[in-house]
Write an enzyme that holds these catalytic residues in place. Sequence first.
Site, short mmCIF file in Angstrom:
data_model
loop_
_atom_site.label_atom_id
_atom_site.label_comp_id
_atom_site.label_asym_id
_atom_site.label_seq_id
_atom_site.Cartn_x
_atom_site.Cartn_y
_atom_site.Cartn_z
N GLY A 121 14.43 -31.71 25.44
CA GLY A 121 14.71 -31.50 24.01
C GLY A 121 13.67 -32.24 23.19
N LEU A 122 12.69 -31.47 22.67
CA LEU A 122 11.58 -32.11 21.94
C LEU A 122 11.70 -31.90 20.43
CD1 LEU A 122 8.66 -31.37 24.42
CD2 LEU A 122 9.82 -33.55 24.03
N MET A 172 14.14 -36.22 17.16
CA MET A 172 14.59 -37.45 17.82
C MET A 172 14.13 -37.50 19.28
SD MET A 172 16.14 -39.37 15.66
CE MET A 172 17.24 -40.50 16.50
N ASN A 207 11.64 -28.41 27.24
CA ASN A 207 12.28 -27.95 26.00
C ASN A 207 12.70 -26.50 26.19
OD1 ASN A 207 12.71 -28.73 23.11
ND2 ASN A 207 11.58 -26.81 22.81
N VAL A 209 19.57 -32.64 22.74
CA VAL A 209 19.80 -31.27 22.26
C VAL A 209 20.97 -31.31 21.26
CG1 VAL A 209 18.93 -30.25 24.40
CG2 VAL A 209 21.37 -30.71 24.19
N ASN A 240 24.42 -37.11 18.72
CA ASN A 240 25.61 -37.64 18.04
C ASN A 240 26.82 -36.81 18.46
OD1 ASN A 240 24.95 -39.86 16.43
ND2 ASN A 240 24.21 -38.58 14.75
N SER A 251 20.63 -44.93 16.99
CA SER A 251 20.55 -45.02 15.53
C SER A 251 19.18 -45.48 15.08
CB SER A 251 21.60 -45.99 14.99
OG SER A 251 21.48 -46.06 13.58
N LYS A 275 28.94 -45.50 18.23
CA LYS A 275 27.98 -44.87 17.30
C LYS A 275 28.71 -44.14 16.18
CE LYS A 275 24.04 -43.38 15.65
NZ LYS A 275 24.24 -42.29 14.74
N HIS A 303 29.76 -46.71 13.79
CA HIS A 303 28.54 -47.13 13.07
C HIS A 303 28.31 -46.17 11.90
CE1 HIS A 303 24.28 -46.39 12.18
NE2 HIS A 303 24.06 -47.67 12.44
N ASN A 304 28.40 -44.88 12.18
CA ASN A 304 28.14 -43.89 11.12
C ASN A 304 29.21 -43.93 10.04
OD1 ASN A 304 26.02 -43.21 12.79
ND2 ASN A 304 26.26 -41.03 12.45
N GLU A 308 28.27 -46.62 7.92
CA GLU A 308 27.09 -46.14 7.17
C GLU A 308 27.55 -45.32 5.94
OE1 GLU A 308 24.00 -44.11 9.64
OE2 GLU A 308 24.24 -42.43 8.27
N ARG A 349 32.36 -37.45 -0.33
CA ARG A 349 31.34 -36.42 -0.04
C ARG A 349 31.96 -35.03 -0.18
NH1 ARG A 349 27.01 -38.01 4.70
NH2 ARG A 349 26.91 -40.23 4.25
N ARG A 399 63.77 -44.28 4.20
CA ARG A 399 63.86 -43.50 5.44
C ARG A 399 65.28 -43.53 5.99
NH1 ARG A 399 61.08 -45.61 9.68
NH2 ARG A 399 60.87 -43.62 10.73
C1 6PG Z 1 21.57 -43.02 12.42
C2 6PG Z 1 22.19 -42.07 11.46
C3 6PG Z 1 21.96 -40.65 11.86
C4 6PG Z 1 22.34 -39.69 10.75
C5 6PG Z 1 23.73 -39.15 10.96
C6 6PG Z 1 24.59 -39.02 9.75
O1 6PG Z 1 22.31 -43.88 12.83
O2 6PG Z 1 20.39 -42.89 12.71
O3 6PG Z 1 23.57 -42.29 11.37
O4 6PG Z 1 22.62 -40.47 13.06
O5 6PG Z 1 22.13 -40.24 9.51
O6 6PG Z 1 23.50 -37.92 11.57
O7 6PG Z 1 24.30 -37.87 9.11
P1 6PG Z 1 25.22 -37.19 8.02
O8 6PG Z 1 25.15 -38.07 6.81
O9 6PG Z 1 24.50 -35.89 7.81
O10 6PG Z 1 26.59 -37.00 8.56
#
Ligand code: 6PG
Length: 465
Positions: free
Chosen positions: A9-10, A13, A32, A75, A103, A129, A183, A186-187, A190, A288, A443
Amino acid sequence: MRADIGVYGLGTMGSALALNMIDNGFVVAVSNRSDDKIAPFLKEADGLSGSAEGHSDLGAFVEALKTPRTVLLMVPSGKATDAMIDALRPLLSDGDTIIDGGNADFNDTRSRHAAVDGSGVHFVGMGVSGGEEGARRGPSMMVGGSAHSWAQFRPMAEAIAADFEGTPCVAHVGPDGAGHFVKTVHNGIEYADMQMIAEIYGIQRDMAGLPVAEIGAMFARWKQGPLSSYLIESAADVLAATESQTGRPMIEVIVDSAGQKGTGRWTVIEALKLGQSASAIEAAVGARGWSSEKEARVAGQDTLTLGAQSFEMPSEADLEAAMLAGRILAHAQGFRVMAVASEAFEWSLDMAQIAEIWRAGCIIRSALLDVFADAFRGTLRHDHMILAPAMASRLAETLPGLRRVVVAANLAGQPVPALSAALAWHDSMAAARGTADMIQGLRDYFGAHGFERIDADGAHHGDWG
Ligand code: 6PG
């Protein structure tokens, strides 16, 4: 020469990670789905300290690898990953490992792990990440799967990972789906951090009426302080950018509707399934969603009345404190979800280690992660980071600012869903006596669900008459 690893997968990332490996002296076989990406990749890899070989045939790609083999799949998550696992499995032997570096939903990772378990082939879900730049120069990586696969992959992982004061930002965080779960959280964090930054930008834009450049300058000032982080730096850069065609601030030509690929939402869904509520993350995911209903919001502005009141504009110091408190609380919620998941799935996640591998390379890297790691290395009560003395005192310093910001925004009719949710969670956790006695009373009143008494064991019913 046999390759140390195969990268399939090229895309952005995949090629960035493969180039990083070659740059670190490894021999990498690449392949790929469509051949046209292979030759340009090999050209880019030419001259780096390791070497690369390209294969359009999957059998030849697998044959090129040292045994036991490691194949990194980069991929799209979902069907493409399953199709590749199916295609690779007959070509692999005992001890070989497939790593999914996309992801992926950790539930899929657990199923994929279970499907190969006992077959001799190993499956690893790995969170990566840092975006393209991180992947090329040093990402943060959260590795799941077996100890066998980790031993095989570790030298490469540690060589390509981001470095925090001599420590590589990668770890085997736990078995099966643990890497992808970490992960995902983490997101989620984020999302919350970005939403809080957006809320503070909104306060300065709409309540103070500041020009973009001044808001950008404020974020730039914060880069050096306790909020020092990649996302605050990015906010300063985004607000400093000018659009070349119009000469306007870049931010002013961007439509206020945010996209999402799902990881933030997964954090919220898994938290709820585990009986938790990562409410600041949930608010960010929800915001969002609302942002994408642009037309309804345009109609809403004409139809709905805010009932706004006069307010005192928060100082810059209050805004900084609010962002800091919000950031601590959102992380604390994320870590709490991981602690509960760790118990439910028997992963033994090490929260200090997770905070440590997020200190560099990843999108949420910040000065606070070192502080969090220390908090987790100390005595932690009830698995809650905010109860660690160092965190409680940071919150005590910043809570007054967060309160003033949320109150002012509420009075002004300025939406601050993530900051409000973080504050409400803090206050709920600080209340030894909450209001769920009322929920239990209700309740039992309408459904005879029973309740516990403060002065006797067992289940009881009320004298409702
Ligand atoms: C990272 C990011 C990366 C990307 C996510 C979130 O850790 O490098 O989290 O994985 O920003 O795909 O993307 P969305 O905001 O599109 O959900």
